[in-house]
Design an enzyme around this catalytic site. Structure first.
Site, PDB file in Angstrom:
ATOM      1  N   LYS A   9       0.825  -1.214   0.000  1.00 43.30           N
ATOM      2  CA  LYS A   9       0.000   0.000   0.000  1.00 43.30           C
ATOM      3  C   LYS A   9       0.865   1.273   0.000  1.00 43.30           C
ATOM      4  O   LYS A   9       2.072   1.200   0.241  1.00 43.30           O
ATOM      5  CB  LYS A   9      -0.912  -0.032   1.230  1.00 43.30           C
ATOM      6  N   PHE A  57     -15.363   3.608   7.278  1.00 38.89           N
ATOM      7  CA  PHE A  57     -14.009   3.942   6.846  1.00 38.89           C
ATOM      8  C   PHE A  57     -13.838   3.918   5.324  1.00 38.89           C
ATOM      9  O   PHE A  57     -12.745   4.177   4.815  1.00 38.89           O
ATOM     10  CB  PHE A  57     -12.981   3.010   7.504  1.00 38.89           C
ATOM     11  N   ARG A  85      -2.196 -14.512   4.645  1.00 38.53           N
ATOM     12  CA  ARG A  85      -2.889 -13.791   5.731  1.00 38.53           C
ATOM     13  C   ARG A  85      -2.120 -13.976   7.053  1.00 38.53           C
ATOM     14  O   ARG A  85      -2.038 -13.065   7.871  1.00 38.53           O
ATOM     15  CB  ARG A  85      -4.315 -14.311   5.892  1.00 38.53           C
ATOM     16  N   ARG A 102       2.664  -6.756   9.389  1.00 38.53           N
ATOM     17  CA  ARG A 102       1.968  -5.593   9.968  1.00 38.53           C
ATOM     18  C   ARG A 102       2.481  -5.271  11.367  1.00 38.53           C
ATOM     19  O   ARG A 102       2.577  -4.101  11.745  1.00 38.53           O
ATOM     20  CB  ARG A 102       0.458  -5.844   9.969  1.00 38.53           C
ATOM     21  N   ASN A 112      -1.710   0.152   6.970  1.00 35.38           N
ATOM     22  CA  ASN A 112      -1.291  -1.167   7.464  1.00 35.38           C
ATOM     23  C   ASN A 112      -0.437  -1.940   6.457  1.00 35.38           C
ATOM     24  O   ASN A 112      -0.441  -3.154   6.417  1.00 35.38           O
ATOM     25  CB  ASN A 112      -2.498  -1.977   7.970  1.00 35.38           C
ATOM     26  N   HIS A 115      -2.085  -5.502   1.762  1.00 31.88           N
ATOM     27  CA  HIS A 115      -3.377  -6.179   1.656  1.00 31.88           C
ATOM     28  C   HIS A 115      -3.147  -7.627   1.234  1.00 31.88           C
ATOM     29  O   HIS A 115      -2.222  -7.912   0.482  1.00 31.88           O
ATOM     30  CB  HIS A 115      -4.241  -5.480   0.594  1.00 31.88           C
TER      31      HIS A 115
HETATM   32  P1  CMP Z   1      -7.238  -4.592   3.777  1.00 28.90           P
HETATM   33  O1  CMP Z   1      -6.671  -5.916   4.125  1.00 28.90           O
HETATM   34  O2  CMP Z   1      -6.712  -3.903   2.586  1.00 28.90           O
HETATM   35  O3  CMP Z   1      -8.824  -4.731   3.629  1.00 28.90           O
HETATM   36  C1  CMP Z   1      -9.717  -3.673   3.903  1.00 28.90           C
HETATM   37  C2  CMP Z   1      -9.018  -2.486   4.468  1.00 28.90           C
HETATM   38  O4  CMP Z   1      -9.864  -1.572   5.127  1.00 28.90           O
HETATM   39  C3  CMP Z   1      -8.070  -2.954   5.563  1.00 28.90           C
HETATM   40  O5  CMP Z   1      -6.973  -3.632   5.017  1.00 28.90           O
HETATM   41  C4  CMP Z   1      -7.770  -1.666   6.266  1.00 28.90           C
HETATM   42  O6  CMP Z   1      -6.748  -0.918   5.626  1.00 28.90           O
HETATM   43  C5  CMP Z   1      -9.094  -0.952   6.128  1.00 28.90           C
HETATM   44  N1  CMP Z   1      -9.834  -1.048   7.384  1.00 28.90           N
HETATM   45  C6  CMP Z   1     -10.439  -2.116   7.907  1.00 28.90           C
HETATM   46  N2  CMP Z   1     -11.037  -1.822   9.059  1.00 28.90           N
HETATM   47  C7  CMP Z   1     -10.797  -0.531   9.270  1.00 28.90           C
HETATM   48  C8  CMP Z   1     -11.156   0.360  10.294  1.00 28.90           C
HETATM   49  N3  CMP Z   1     -11.893  -0.031  11.329  1.00 28.90           N
HETATM   50  N4  CMP Z   1     -10.731   1.627  10.193  1.00 28.90           N
HETATM   51  C9  CMP Z   1      -9.986   2.018   9.123  1.00 28.90           C
HETATM   52  N5  CMP Z   1      -9.622   1.217   8.105  1.00 28.90           N
HETATM   53  C10 CMP Z   1     -10.026  -0.044   8.194  1.00 28.90           C
END
Ligand code: CMP
Length: 138
Positions: A9, A57, A85, A102, A112, A115
């Protein structure tokens, strides 16, 4: 063999962590099938995260994912989806296990670092979001 989609990311790229994260991925025995560096349009980010469109979000996530370069990667390995994962750790880095990508590098839920697809079915959809057929050969 199974495939999964990883995305490094914008925070990963801005912090200059591409090589470190790729090293963890390769050390964990994933084969890189295809890789590119792109800047997502808002429309593409919206489409990619459409499953989250009702979440609070969602708009921030779309803004963030289209704010800079991303590196989508198609990875291959037995049990690739689940193993990846595990390698990246929980979405919330404060809950991620020691040694996960992470836990090592993520700042918070949004920034984070990486993905990973959450199922084999979604991996196929997500891979097709970023890669055309001729980018997946070999
Ligand atoms: P990702 O694995 O890319 O899948 C969905 C993304 O949404 C996740 O990683 C986070 O970056 C984002 N995300 C999920 N939950 C939250 C949250 N509670 N607040 C902000 N971002 C979130």
């Amino acid at each position: 063999m199974e495939r999964t989609l990883a995305i490094l990311k914008p925070d990963c790229i801005k912090k200059n962590l591409i090589a470190k994260v790729l090293d963890k991925i390769i050390e964990a025995d994933f084969k890189i099938v295809s890789i590119k560096m792109i800047k997502l349009s808002k429309e593409s980010a919206r489409g990619f995260y459409e499953v989250h469109k009702e979440r609070s979000f969602y708009n921030d996530l779309v803004e963030y994912m289209s704010s800079g370069f991303c590196v989508p990667i198609v990875l291959e390995k037995e049990n690739a989806v689940a193993d990846f994962r595990k390698l990246i750790g929980a979405t919330d880095p404060t809950k991620a296990e020691e040694g996960t990508i992470r836990k090592l590098y993520a700042k918070d839920m949004q920034e984070n670092i990486v993905h990973g697809s959450d199922s084999v079915e979604n991996a196929i959809i997500e891979i097709n979001h970023f890669f055309s057929r001729n980018e997946l050969l070999g």
